[in-house]
Motif scaffolding. Structure first.
Motif, short mmCIF file in Angstrom:
data_model
loop_
_atom_site.label_atom_id
_atom_site.label_comp_id
_atom_site.label_asym_id
_atom_site.label_seq_id
_atom_site.Cartn_x
_atom_site.Cartn_y
_atom_site.Cartn_z
N SER A 25 0.80 -1.05 0.10
CA SER A 25 -0.09 0.03 -0.06
C SER A 25 0.96 1.25 0.10
O SER A 25 2.21 1.23 0.10
N GLU A 81 -12.30 -6.24 4.02
CA GLU A 81 -12.53 -4.93 3.29
C GLU A 81 -13.06 -3.83 4.08
O GLU A 81 -12.76 -2.73 4.31
N LEU A 84 -10.25 -1.52 5.40
CA LEU A 84 -9.79 -0.55 4.53
C LEU A 84 -10.15 0.82 4.87
O LEU A 84 -11.36 1.03 5.21
N LEU A 87 -11.27 6.59 1.23
CA LEU A 87 -10.26 7.45 0.35
C LEU A 87 -10.76 8.69 0.30
O LEU A 87 -12.05 9.17 0.09
N TYR A 92 -8.65 6.30 -5.63
CA TYR A 92 -8.98 4.89 -5.72
C TYR A 92 -8.26 3.67 -5.21
O TYR A 92 -7.14 3.70 -5.50
N TYR A 93 -8.82 2.70 -4.83
CA TYR A 93 -8.08 1.39 -4.66
C TYR A 93 -7.79 0.82 -5.87
O TYR A 93 -8.94 0.83 -6.81
N ARG A 95 -7.90 -2.07 -6.86
CA ARG A 95 -8.79 -3.30 -6.94
C ARG A 95 -10.17 -2.71 -7.59
O ARG A 95 -10.95 -3.33 -8.10
N ASP A 96 -10.40 -1.57 -7.11
CA ASP A 96 -11.67 -0.91 -7.77
C ASP A 96 -11.66 -0.47 -9.04
O ASP A 96 -12.73 -0.46 -9.80
#
Length: 167
Positions: A25, A81, A84, A87, A92-93, A95-96
């Protein structure tokens, strides 16, 4: 419950069971703000977190000496999840973003987002066209015009000839 990969134990540190973690991260906040973490499939309580160069050093319940820390080497670290953090607007993550439709500024379909490369000056968005071409686009305002998470679309502007160069 979905587990999200956030790091990997790469070595033991000292004699008291601390482990050095390669952090996937952007910051160590995820480790600091989470009480427990999955080490492989085992849920463990985090006792301590500290930065060390570009790594994270963790102290975990159940890993109390160097021998136990050595055994944990190579194990991946996960959070749920729910762990997390929210944000800020416009972030954005990864994974999104994966799987989102990539469109040109006129709205025409270009491809599907497949990855984000993060070890460069700016993020590089990777997507595949319907013809199977891999295309790399730097995440800068001139090229990535809009990310619409709700619509599942990323709008890009490509320089002339870019699609001809990509393989």
């Amino acid at each position: 419950m979905e587990k999200i990969l956030i790091g990997k134990i790469v070595n033991a540190v000292g004699l008291k069971g601390e482990v050095r973690v390669y952090n996937y991260s952007d910051s160590i906040e995820i480790y600091e703000n989470t009480e427990t973490i999955y080490v492989g499939d085992r849920l463990m309580r985090i006792r301590g977190v500290r930065p060390q160069k570009n790594m994270v050093v963790l102290s975990l319940d159940g890993i109390d000496d160097r021998n136990e820390a050595e055994k944990a080497k190579g194990r991946e670290l996960f959070v749920t999840e729910a762990d997390l953090p929210e944000l800020p607007e416009g972030e954005y993550y990864i994974r999104d973003l994966i799987g989102m439709e990539v469109v040109l500024e006129d709205g025409s379909h270009l491809g599907t987002m497949t990855d984000v490369i993060r070890n460069t000056a700016q993020d590089i968005f990777e997507f595949k066209t319907d013809e199977g071409k891999q295309v790399l686009v730097p995440r800068v305002p001139d090229f990535v015009l809009k990310i619409d998470k709700d619509a599942g679309k990323i709008t890009v502007r490509l320089i002339e000839g870019l699609l001809d160069l990509q393989g």
